[in-house]
Design an enzyme around this catalytic site. Structure first.
Site, mmCIF file in Angstrom:
data_model
loop_
_atom_site.group_PDB
_atom_site.id
_atom_site.type_symbol
_atom_site.label_atom_id
_atom_site.label_comp_id
_atom_site.label_asym_id
_atom_site.label_seq_id
_atom_site.Cartn_x
_atom_site.Cartn_y
_atom_site.Cartn_z
ATOM 1 N N HIS A 420 0.909 -1.357 -0.009
ATOM 2 C CA HIS A 420 0.204 -0.085 0.114
ATOM 3 C C HIS A 420 0.957 1.088 -0.061
ATOM 4 O O HIS A 420 0.519 2.241 -0.611
ATOM 5 C CB HIS A 420 -1.045 -0.098 1.086
ATOM 6 C CG HIS A 420 -2.169 -0.691 1.101
ATOM 7 N ND1 HIS A 420 -2.795 -1.716 2.060
ATOM 8 C CD2 HIS A 420 -3.133 -0.938 0.049
ATOM 9 C CE1 HIS A 420 -3.539 -2.243 1.502
ATOM 10 N NE2 HIS A 420 -3.847 -1.876 0.393
ATOM 11 N N ARG A 510 23.930 -5.940 -23.871
ATOM 12 C CA ARG A 510 25.215 -6.315 -23.411
ATOM 13 C C ARG A 510 24.887 -7.714 -22.449
ATOM 14 O O ARG A 510 24.366 -7.356 -21.417
ATOM 15 C CB ARG A 510 26.159 -5.536 -23.009
ATOM 16 C CG ARG A 510 26.408 -4.417 -23.911
ATOM 17 C CD ARG A 510 27.187 -3.186 -23.076
ATOM 18 N NE ARG A 510 27.632 -2.171 -23.931
ATOM 19 C CZ ARG A 510 27.003 -1.158 -24.150
ATOM 20 N NH1 ARG A 510 25.696 -0.635 -23.397
ATOM 21 N NH2 ARG A 510 27.389 -0.095 -24.963
ATOM 22 N N GLU A 680 34.916 -4.921 -35.335
ATOM 23 C CA GLU A 680 35.662 -3.873 -34.524
ATOM 24 C C GLU A 680 37.238 -4.391 -34.676
ATOM 25 O O GLU A 680 38.069 -3.571 -33.639
ATOM 26 C CB GLU A 680 35.078 -4.183 -33.038
ATOM 27 C CG GLU A 680 34.951 -5.685 -32.378
ATOM 28 C CD GLU A 680 34.340 -5.952 -31.344
ATOM 29 O OE1 GLU A 680 34.163 -5.177 -30.593
ATOM 30 O OE2 GLU A 680 33.961 -7.142 -31.031
ATOM 31 N N GLY A 701 31.550 -1.784 -34.129
ATOM 32 C CA GLY A 701 31.934 -1.234 -32.799
ATOM 33 C C GLY A 701 33.088 -0.042 -33.008
ATOM 34 O O GLY A 701 34.130 -0.439 -33.074
ATOM 35 N N SER A 702 32.611 1.077 -33.048
ATOM 36 C CA SER A 702 33.449 2.253 -33.286
ATOM 37 C C SER A 702 34.704 2.610 -32.225
ATOM 38 O O SER A 702 35.641 2.837 -32.517
ATOM 39 C CB SER A 702 32.580 3.621 -33.626
ATOM 40 O OG SER A 702 32.047 3.971 -32.292
ATOM 41 N N ASN A 703 34.415 1.990 -31.020
ATOM 42 C CA ASN A 703 35.510 2.492 -30.014
ATOM 43 C C ASN A 703 36.557 1.319 -30.083
ATOM 44 O O ASN A 703 37.611 1.677 -30.514
ATOM 45 C CB ASN A 703 34.881 2.190 -28.606
ATOM 46 C CG ASN A 703 34.102 3.302 -28.239
ATOM 47 O OD1 ASN A 703 34.113 4.330 -28.966
ATOM 48 N ND2 ASN A 703 33.355 3.193 -27.087
ATOM 49 N N CYS A 751 27.074 0.845 -33.306
ATOM 50 C CA CYS A 751 26.837 0.986 -31.871
ATOM 51 C C CYS A 751 27.929 1.921 -31.310
ATOM 52 O O CYS A 751 28.985 1.537 -31.179
ATOM 53 C CB CYS A 751 26.435 -0.250 -31.273
ATOM 54 S SG CYS A 751 27.509 -1.331 -31.273
#
Length: 797
Positions: A420, A510, A680, A701-703, A751
């Site tokens: 409640h 992930r 990547e 995966g650009s990093n 991403c």
């Protein structure tokens, strides 16, 4: 007995239109008895006294003038709330039953006993106000309920106590808050045959997610014994969530969450004196789920039937009879918070910094609040509460409503999301962290704290006053684009908070977040448990896997359920799940992990991703991951799941991984299964045509691609100026792989955060012909705008 006498009405002769006659609770019970029994909904039989009976009781005892006098004194400030409520309740409790009313109630009670084949049957005596359970006011817990009432004298006394409870301090305050005239509200008493849930279990369920308003799930709380402990928030119950759209498919088990609660006590019948009492639960009860999967699904189906009948989200109390095993619906009323929220805009809260974590529990709401803690041990101490403080107490009983509305946030030791107090907290728009276990021992008066309910299912209490920001996304301002804009998600609990965003799916889910935050155990510590040398880790793993005959099932089921909450949020749009991508040093931090992980000088380019999946050193761990995905797609029904393989260095490695997946039941193309690869590593670009023969799509995966193309450690502060996604070399890599993927007819997305921070980078991606861009939820609107602008510029160009 007549269908509708002046004194009382049997449930089967009531409809939901009879609120003025018997209140919201009892009219709803009658509606279900009349209309839903044929659909498998069991409601215990009973009868309800009428509002006119209540008014007649007041009139025959001369109480109308007494009530008016006391309420006028309260309104004028001549009397306190506590004194007013106590005086009115005492006057009602001292009243005598008019003979005709008393005789009718006793006759109906005897008739109920004949139906049940019992003399003096045990009944629940429930209050039902004529203004309660309305679409904009829950009146949750404002009046009393009395359980296991036996005998005619006890019944009449309980009915009188129900009448008096119309003037509890909390009920008076709530009516003032909602603008109801006190004497315009009457009270009906529902007398309902008891279900022996004292021997089974009971709880509350909502046909909507109480925190996000996500309308595709049923939320169920369950505890052993009678359900009052769940309602009152005095135990931490089990929590289950079920995905509603799949309930019509009998071969599926769409349970997307199962959380084991502590359930430290249970309410049972008392042998003498009081009608009920709380007793400690056994260790076996604390370590077991109250409901089986079949019972969870049965309850969820009941919720769907009830919601469909009423045409709105519902708040439902249920009980399982321990003698028969049958499940009964005890009450149903409209959900009054999420179903009424204006969905034109979404607010999101984000901490800009945080102090030391002091406590965690279940989050109620999604806001953040700061202030000084004020510990209130009992309702008697409410007068010393400081306006704007953070209320800290053991349980948030509805008696606390007068002080709750003055608080900035609430923290409790006990309670679940359907108590409640949690309902009232949502109505008041207050963030609350419930079920922390020991807030009243850990915090002290005047201590500065930050209460955060913006981080998913768990709510956190941090030391100090933290800064936070609030952003608003106006849904009507989101532009349409040809390029898909998807979300990167890790935390399953946070996914539903964004369900109203018009996204094109999940571009990156992930898996490792679920493993590290929910499962917490290294998979090899489960598959090779007998070889584990760390005794402390073995003990903790034994605790975590209680309730599972096979420890590996703990990993498989927990991972599948965690990921299902992401897959469910935008079903049937695609949900791309990346298989685990921990580095060895991260795997080692999991329970039991150090024994199974090598020490590497540079884990970033070490034993990670695809290389692990076919290696004997991890193959049986990867098999558990595959089992979880198989369960997610085929047993739970989420066929929108796409599998993605990270850090795949060569086509030969791709062949090995695909073969291992097929061996574990995940054959590419079977039952529509698509398999993507992360792009990547420069080799993914150089050999893009070969990878395209083996996979259905790419996700850039650009990093990592930037790091490995430029030879720059992405975590190096000294080299930060050299780490640029728009470096010509990286840009060439991205444009080239997009072109090769499109030539091969393969889906390709990216991403990463670069498109949200850099409009020009978004333009480059759009110009190159990328299919999708996947970003974090808080970046969604900015990226949508950048992509829309780039597409418009491309048309003009």
């Amino acid at each position: 007995m007549s269908t509708k006498s002046a004194t009382l009405i049997w449930f089967e002769n009531l409809t939901r239109k009879d609120v003025a006659l018997v209140g919201g609770k009892n009219s709803s019970l009658g509606e279900m008895v009349r209309t839903l029994g044929a659909k498998g909904i069991r409601v215990p039989p009973g009868f309800a006294t009428t509002a006119e009976t209540f008014r007649g009781f007041l009139r025959d005892n001369g109480l109308d003038a007494v009530l008016a006098e006391h309420l006028e004194a309260l309104a004028d400030g001549r009397a306190t709330l506590a004194d007013t409520g106590q005086a009115i309740r005492a006057a009602i409790a001292a009243g005598r039953w008019p003979n005709a009313i008393r005789d009718d109630i006793i006759a109906a009670y005897r008739a109920l006993g004949e139906r049940a084949g019992q003399a003096d049957p045990a009944v629940a005596v429930r209050s039902s106000a004529t203004a309660e359970d309305l679409p904009d006011a829950s009146f949750a817990g404002q009046q009393e309920t009395f359980l296991n009432v036996r005998g005619e004298a006890a019944l009449l006394a309980a009915c009188r106590r129900c009448y008096a409870s119309l003037y509890t301090d909390r009920a008076i305050t709530y009516r003032q808050l909602k603008g109801f005239a006190h004497q315009a509200v009457a009270l009906s008493v529902g007398v309902q045959l008891m279900v022996r849930s004292d021997l089974g279990g009971a709880g509350v369920m909502f046909s909507i997610d109480t925190e996000s308003g996500f309308d595709k799930v049923v939320l169920i709380n369950a505890a052993w014994g009678l359900g009052e402990n769940v309602v009152q928030g005095s135990v931490n119950p089990d929590e289950y969530q079920v995905y509603k759209p799949f309930l019509g498919k009998p071969k599926l088990t769409p349970i997307v969450q199962k959380t084991l609660g502590e359930k430290e006590r249970k309410m049972v019948y008392a042998a003498r004196g009081a009608t009920t009492r709380n007793v400690p639960t056994s260790r076996a009860e604390r370590e077991a789920f109250v409901l089986s999967d079949a019972e969870i699904l049965e309850l969820a189906r009941h919720a769907v039937v009830i919601e469909a009948h009423y045409g709105q989200p519902m708040d439902i109390e249920w009980g399982r009879d321990g003698e028969t095993g049958l499940i009964y619906i005890l009450q149903a009323r409209p959900e009054t918070v999420q179903s009424r929220i204006d969905v034109g805009a979404l607010k999101s809260y984000r901490l800009l910094g945080k102090g030391k974590k002091l406590l965690e529990g279940l989050s109620v709401g999604d806001a953040i609040a700061t202030g000084e803690a004020c510990l209130i041990e009992s309702a008697a101490d409410i007068a010393r509460f400081v306006d704007g403080a953070v209320l800290v107490t053991g349980t948030t009983d509805p008696d606390w409503v007068p002080v709750m509305k003055r608080a900035s946030a609430i923290i409790t030791d006990q309670g679940g999301r359907t108590s409640h107090a949690a309902i009232v907290s949502r109505e008041l728009g207050l963030p609350a962290v419930v079920g922390t276990g020991d807030a009243t021992r850990q915090l002290h008066d005047g201590q500065e704290v930050t209460v955060s309910c913006a981080e998913g299912d768990k709510g956190f209490v941090y030391a100090g006053i933290s800064e936070f920001e609030v952003t608003e996304t106006v849904l009507g301002e989101v532009p349409k684009t040809r390029t898909e804009v998807m979300l990167n998600l890790a935390n399953p609990a946070a996914a539903a908070r964004w369900w109203r965003l018009p996204v094109d799916g999940v571009g990156l889910a992930r898996m490792e977040f679920v493993i590290s935050n929910t499962i917490r155990v290294h998979p090899l510590a489960l598959t090779r448990f007998d070889q584990l040398k760390d005794e402390a880790a073995k003990a903790e793993i034994t605790r975590l896997t209680r309730g599972y005959a096979d420890r590996c099932d703990y990993f498989v089921h927990s991972l599948a359920m965690g990921l299902s909450r992401i897959a469910a949020t935008w079903y049937p749009r695609p949900c791309i799940i990346r298989m685990s991508d921990f580095k060895t040093n991260e795997y080692a931090e999991l329970l039991g992990g150090r024994q199974f992980e090598p020490a590497e000088e540079n884990p970033m380019i070490g034993f990670r991703g695809a290389s692990r999946y076919y290696s004997p050193a991890y193959a049986d761990g990867f098999a558990l991951e595959c089992r979880a995905i198989l369960r997610l797609r085929e047993q739970m029904g989420f066929d929108n799941v796409v599998v993605m393989i990270p850090f795949c260095r060569s086509p030969d490695e791709a062949d090995k991984v695909l073969a291992v997946m097929a061996k574990n039941g995940l054959k590419r193309g079977k039952n529509g299964l698509e398999v993507y690869v992360m792009c990547e590593i420069p080799s993914n670009v150089i050999l893009a045509d070969e990878f395209a023969k083996r996979f259905d799509g790419f996700s850039i995966g650009s990093n990592d691609l930037t790091q490995l193309t430029l030879g720059v450690d992405r975590d190096s502060a000294e080299l930060a100026d050299l780490f640029r996604e728009r470096d010509p070399a990286v840009q060439w890599m991205i444009e080239h792989v997009i072109a090769r993927a499109r030539a091969a007819g393969r889906h390709i997305g990216l991403c990463g955060q670069a498109p949200s921070n850099d409009p020009e980078f978004a333009r480059l991606l759009v110009a190159a012909g990328i299919d999708a861009i996947s970003v974090t939820p808080d970046s969604f609107l900015a990226v949508k705008r950048h992509v829309a602008a780039a597409e418009a510029k491309g048309k003009k160009g």
